[in-house]
Each structure stands twice: as C-alpha cells, then as structure tokens.
Design a protein around this motif. Structure first.
Motif, short mmCIF file in Angstrom:
data_model
loop_
_atom_site.label_atom_id
_atom_site.label_comp_id
_atom_site.label_asym_id
_atom_site.label_seq_id
_atom_site.Cartn_x
_atom_site.Cartn_y
_atom_site.Cartn_z
N PRO A 16 13.56 33.17 8.02
CA PRO A 16 14.45 34.16 7.40
C PRO A 16 15.91 33.74 7.38
CG PRO A 16 13.61 34.93 9.53
CD PRO A 16 12.83 33.72 9.17
N THR A 17 16.32 32.96 8.36
CA THR A 17 17.66 32.35 8.32
C THR A 17 17.46 30.87 8.03
OG1 THR A 17 18.54 33.93 9.92
CG2 THR A 17 19.79 31.90 9.58
N PRO A 18 17.89 30.38 6.87
CA PRO A 18 17.53 29.01 6.48
C PRO A 18 18.19 27.96 7.35
CG PRO A 18 19.12 29.94 4.94
CD PRO A 18 18.69 31.06 5.85
N PRO A 19 17.44 26.93 7.74
CA PRO A 19 18.02 25.81 8.48
C PRO A 19 18.82 24.91 7.54
CG PRO A 19 15.72 25.37 8.02
CD PRO A 19 16.00 26.77 7.52
N ASP A 20 19.52 23.96 8.11
CA ASP A 20 20.33 23.03 7.31
C ASP A 20 19.46 22.25 6.32
OD1 ASP A 20 22.61 23.87 8.61
OD2 ASP A 20 22.57 22.22 10.08
N ASP A 21 18.23 21.96 6.71
CA ASP A 21 17.35 21.15 5.85
C ASP A 21 16.38 22.00 5.06
OD1 ASP A 21 15.72 21.97 7.94
OD2 ASP A 21 14.70 20.04 8.15
N VAL A 22 16.78 23.23 4.70
CA VAL A 22 15.86 24.14 4.02
C VAL A 22 15.37 23.56 2.69
CG1 VAL A 22 17.68 25.47 2.87
CG2 VAL A 22 15.45 26.53 3.33
N ASP A 23 16.22 22.84 1.96
CA ASP A 23 15.79 22.26 0.70
C ASP A 23 14.72 21.20 0.93
OD1 ASP A 23 17.43 23.83 -0.94
OD2 ASP A 23 19.12 22.47 -0.70
N ASP A 24 14.89 20.41 1.97
CA ASP A 24 13.86 19.41 2.31
C ASP A 24 12.57 20.11 2.72
OD1 ASP A 24 15.64 17.36 1.84
OD2 ASP A 24 16.25 17.19 3.94
N LEU A 25 12.70 21.21 3.47
CA LEU A 25 11.52 21.95 3.90
C LEU A 25 10.76 22.51 2.71
CD1 LEU A 25 9.71 23.20 6.03
CD2 LEU A 25 11.42 25.01 6.35
N VAL A 26 11.48 23.08 1.76
CA VAL A 26 10.83 23.61 0.55
C VAL A 26 10.14 22.48 -0.20
CG1 VAL A 26 11.26 24.66 -1.71
CG2 VAL A 26 12.39 25.57 0.32
N ASP A 27 10.78 21.33 -0.30
CA ASP A 27 10.16 20.18 -0.98
C ASP A 27 8.88 19.75 -0.26
OD1 ASP A 27 12.16 20.13 -2.86
OD2 ASP A 27 13.31 18.54 -1.87
N GLU A 28 8.91 19.75 1.07
CA GLU A 28 7.73 19.36 1.84
C GLU A 28 6.57 20.33 1.60
OE1 GLU A 28 8.48 18.46 6.05
OE2 GLU A 28 10.59 18.35 5.50
N VAL A 29 6.87 21.62 1.63
CA VAL A 29 5.82 22.62 1.42
C VAL A 29 5.28 22.52 0.00
CG1 VAL A 29 5.31 25.09 1.31
CG2 VAL A 29 6.72 24.19 3.16
#
Length: 292
Positions: free
Chosen positions: A184-197
């Motif tokens: 719910p609170t995005p981490p610094d690497d949220v864009d990378d996380l979304v790409d991974e998922v």
C-alpha cells in the motif's frame, strides 16, 4: 531419485539449479558459502523465489547458506505433472533439505510459504531450528457464505484462472493489484516490482495454486493449523502488516498467541508483502532473529 542439474551463477551472485523429482523439477536458488542454512518459501499465485526474496537472499547470504525454493508449477519449477497439494508441498521441503545434506534449517515463509513453514515445524520439529512466518496462510477462517464463495472460486477454473488473467492483462491493472493488494505504500523499486509481476503473469498466468485451491473444503478449511500450533517448539517470529487485505492481522495475532514463546511484529502501514515494501527493515528483523 532426485538429482541437481543446470547449476549456474546469476549476475546477482546467487546460483540457480534444478532438483529433478518424479513429477518434474524444482528450481532452487542458492547463495552464501558458510553459516547456518536458511530455506526461503515464497507465496502462491504469481509469486516465486525471486519475487519474494530478491532483497533478502543477498542480505542473509553474508552469514548463512541460503536456499530459496520455487514451489511446483510456480516460477521455474515447471513442468510439473500431478497435483501439488499440502502433503506434496511438504515433501518438497524434505527433498530439498535431503538433497543438499541439511539436517536442520531455519525456515522463512510468506503466505502460502508461511503456512507450510508452520506445518513443517509441526510435522518435522527436529529439522527446524527457527522459523519466521510472514502473513501466514493456514490459520484463517471465514464466515458462512463467504467460505462457500471462496470454495466455489477454488473449484471453478473460470474464477481461479481465467478471471485473474483477464484482470491482470495490462500494466496498469498489475500496478493497481500490487498497490492495493501487496504494498500500500510503494517502495523505491515499485516500478521494477510491477515489471517483475507483469513478466510472471505474461509468462505463466495468474492462477491460484493447487495448494490454495485444495486447502479449502465446502464446510471447513482442509488446511487449518490452529489446533496444532502449540506443538511448535522452536523459536518463532511472526511478521504481519496491519493493512494486509489477504491475511487479516487478527488471524496472525491469534496464531502467534498459540505458539509457545513466539514473537510478533506488527508493521504499521504495511500490506501482504512487507518483505518487498520495506526490504531493509524486514531483512534486519529476520537477520537479527536468526542470529540470536
């Protein structure tokens, strides 16, 4: 017979290999050359060892021999023939430990992996030195009506496979799922996380796991560890986000209270994936606990 093949070094420093089983292959990531062994068990659905433990593996490898398992039909543990229900998943843990000559291990598990961490500590107490359960499944119950709807979802492929894949068809929908359901609170690497998922969804789909689908019966949970939690004898740490919508905090708090001398850390503002939302904080908590 179980054999390991295809072991290679990833650019990030861990090694990757496959453990061959009768039904197929299990991918195991390995890191660290010395210290006590730790086995990391990820969640269900689109999760896999790298998605859950990308930040924890190198942090623990400084002091431990680290093993991270892709469950059957998840990540790179494919193809897999046959059903991967609760008992088969527990045998996967034993097969990995036996293959690498590990007598006793520290277990760290998230969600589905948290349930199997608790279950393994109950069934094989001599093989678990310490455990960390992050938002564990296997300790929940649902009101009548809600339970039956979840049972129906687990039994109908349209609901547990087709609909999730349709809902996560775009990057925007994946980002919304990650933000609403996991961090719910995005981490610094949220864009990378979304790409991974998104990469995992595109490669393998977003269906629920065999373990999830078979853990719920029509009237009751088939996997309900609560009556046996008091049998856990090793030191235990529970981690739980207070904004988790997948495993409600009340369930984890009640489960931790049943385990003798267990410790509970409730993480304000965190969802179902605190290990990805605040990796440095969670890595420190786990590392300090395992070092005690």
């Amino acid at each position: 017979m179980i054999t390991t093949r295809g072991v290679g070094m990833e650019s990030s420093g861990w090694r990757s290999g496959f453990v061959e089983c009768d039904e197929g292959r299990l991918r195991v990531l390995l890191a660290g050359e010395r210290g006590s062994p730790v086995l990391l068990l990820s969640g269900a659905g689109v999760d896999n060892a790298l998605l859950s433990w990308r930040h924890l593996i190198p942090a623990l490898a400084e002091r431990h021999r680290v093993f991270a398992l892709d469950w059957p039909k998840q990540g790179a543990s494919r193809p897999w023939r046959g059903h991967a229900g609760h008992e088969r998943m527990l045998r996967c843990v034993t097969e990995v430990l036996d293959h690498f000559g590990v007598d006793a291990v520290d277990l760290v598990g998230l969600s589905q992996g948290g349930a199997l961490t608790l279950a393994y500590a109950i069934d094989e107490p001599q093989r678990v030195s310490r455990l960390v359960a992050i938002a564990p499944a296997g300790v929940v119950s649902f009101p009548v009506g809600v339970h039956q709807l979840l049972w129906l979802t687990a039994k109908v492929a349209l609901l547990n496979r087709t609909v999730p894949n349709w809902m996560l068809r775009s990057r925007a929908s994946v980002r919304s799922f990650v933000r609403r359901g996991l961090v719910p609170t995005p981490p610094d690497d949220v864009d990378d996380l979304v790409d991974e998922v998104q990469a995992e969804v595109r490669a393998h789909g977003a269906a629920s796991s065999d373990w999830q689908n078979s853990s719920i019966g029509f009237r009751r949970m088939h996997v309900d560890l609560r009556p046996r939690l008091q049998e856990i004898s090793c030191p235990a740490l529970f981690l739980q986000g207070d904004r988790d919508v997948a495993i409600r905090p009340k369930h984890t708090l009640a489960a931790a209270a049943r385990v003798p001398n267990a410790r509970l850390e409730l993480l304000p503002g965190h969802g179902h994936w605190p290990n990805r939302q605040s990796p440095a904080r969670v890595n420190t908590m786990i590392g300090n606990f395992l070092a005690e």
